[in-house]
Design an enzyme around this catalytic site. Structure first.
Site, short mmCIF file in Angstrom:
data_model
loop_
_atom_site.label_atom_id
_atom_site.label_comp_id
_atom_site.label_asym_id
_atom_site.label_seq_id
_atom_site.Cartn_x
_atom_site.Cartn_y
_atom_site.Cartn_z
N GLU A 261 39.00 33.73 34.41
CA GLU A 261 38.16 33.65 35.59
C GLU A 261 37.78 35.07 36.23
OE1 GLU A 261 39.88 29.68 35.35
OE2 GLU A 261 41.10 31.58 35.70
N THR A 262 36.69 35.10 36.76
CA THR A 262 36.22 36.17 37.52
C THR A 262 35.59 35.71 38.88
OG1 THR A 262 35.55 37.41 35.39
CG2 THR A 262 34.52 38.08 37.70
#
Length: 273
Positions: A47-48
């Site tokens: 995830e970002t």
């Protein structure tokens, strides 16, 4: 091109390189959804996230992207983004920090050096179908006799949980992603006698194993505490199959389940987008 403050952190570990990494772009209101998605694809982390101005009733806004899609909620991005926001000078309006994401308001609190989020409600629960159980057996090689229970424990990402009788069986699993057929599977087993933690977990998405998973630990915590498998607050270990050493602290407070952990800062700088 515009420069944005950037952080990379390791979540569910007090030491860098032992937890689950997260990239965070600060002050990201100037980015389009397409730019966010492209950057998340480029980082290639699980995830970002992108910190945004707070909607009414929140301390900050957040959008969460995998390399291929946006998520309404995820656990390790919640704790890591909160840590990044605080370290950048964020000031909550009250003792409880309020994050707004697509799943709504997520309360976060500080517990000494750790942060903890309140587990969101499940959107799907109950025993899984026999077809799902069979798919888990085929995709993991777990002996049928070693499988205690299989339940839907989905709080957004789509998790199905499988409770095993023995941590050694959990550790031996080599997943067959084709046989799992896209199932997002969380395995949990009691820790062996003498361990410094109470349960061990592994998390399999459609194509890879996730190192340490906040959303899964949140739903597993609700499941284990509801059914009495866990009798009170506990510590979960996750990530050893990948060379990590994550720790997740699951607590109850007035019927609510909270999921906590340490966050280690690794990289600070700027990114041009």
């Amino acid at each position: 091109m515009t420069q944005y403050p950037f952080s990379q952190l390791d979540v569910f570990s007090a030491l860098p390189l032992k937890g689950n990494p997260l990239a965070v772009v600060h002050d990201a209101a100037g980015l389009s959804e397409a730019q966010m998605a492209a950057f998340a694809n480029w980082t290639n982390l699980s995830e970002t996230t992108f910190l945004l101005p707070p909607p009414e009733g929140a301390d900050y806004g957040l959008r969460i992207f995998t390399p291929s899609r946006e998520l309404p909620f995820a656990g390790h991005p919640t704790l890591g983004s909160c840590k990044a926001w605080l370290e950048a000078g964020g000031q909550p309006k009250s003792e409880t920090i309020l994050q707004h994401c697509a799943a709504g308001i997520i309360p976060i609190r500080r517990d000494g050096t750790r942060l903890a989020f309140r587990a969101p409600p499940l959107i799907r629960s109950g025993p899984a179908e026999e077809e799902t159980r069979a798919r888990i057996l085929a995709g993991t090689g777990i002996p049928a006799a070693a499988l205690e229970a299989v339940e839907w424990i989905d709080n957004g990402p789509g998790w199905c949980g499988a409770l095993l009788r023995d941590a050694e069986v959990l550790r031996a699993v080599v997943p067959d992603y084709a046989a799992l057929g896209g199932l997002k599977l969380g395995l949990v087993a009691p820790a062996p006698s003498g361990a410094e933690w109470d349960f061990e977990l592994r998390a399999f998405t459609s194509s890879y194993e996730d190192p340490v998973t906040g959303s899964l630990n949140a739903s597993v915590g609700q499941w284990l505490l509801r059914t009495g498998v866990a009798s009170g607050d506990y510590i979960a270990a996750q990530g050893s199959a990948l060379g990590r050493d994550g720790r997740v602290y699951v607590t109850q407070d007035g019927g609510e389940v909270w999921v906590g952990g340490d966050v280690a800062a690794c990289i600070r700088g700027t990114v041009e987008l």
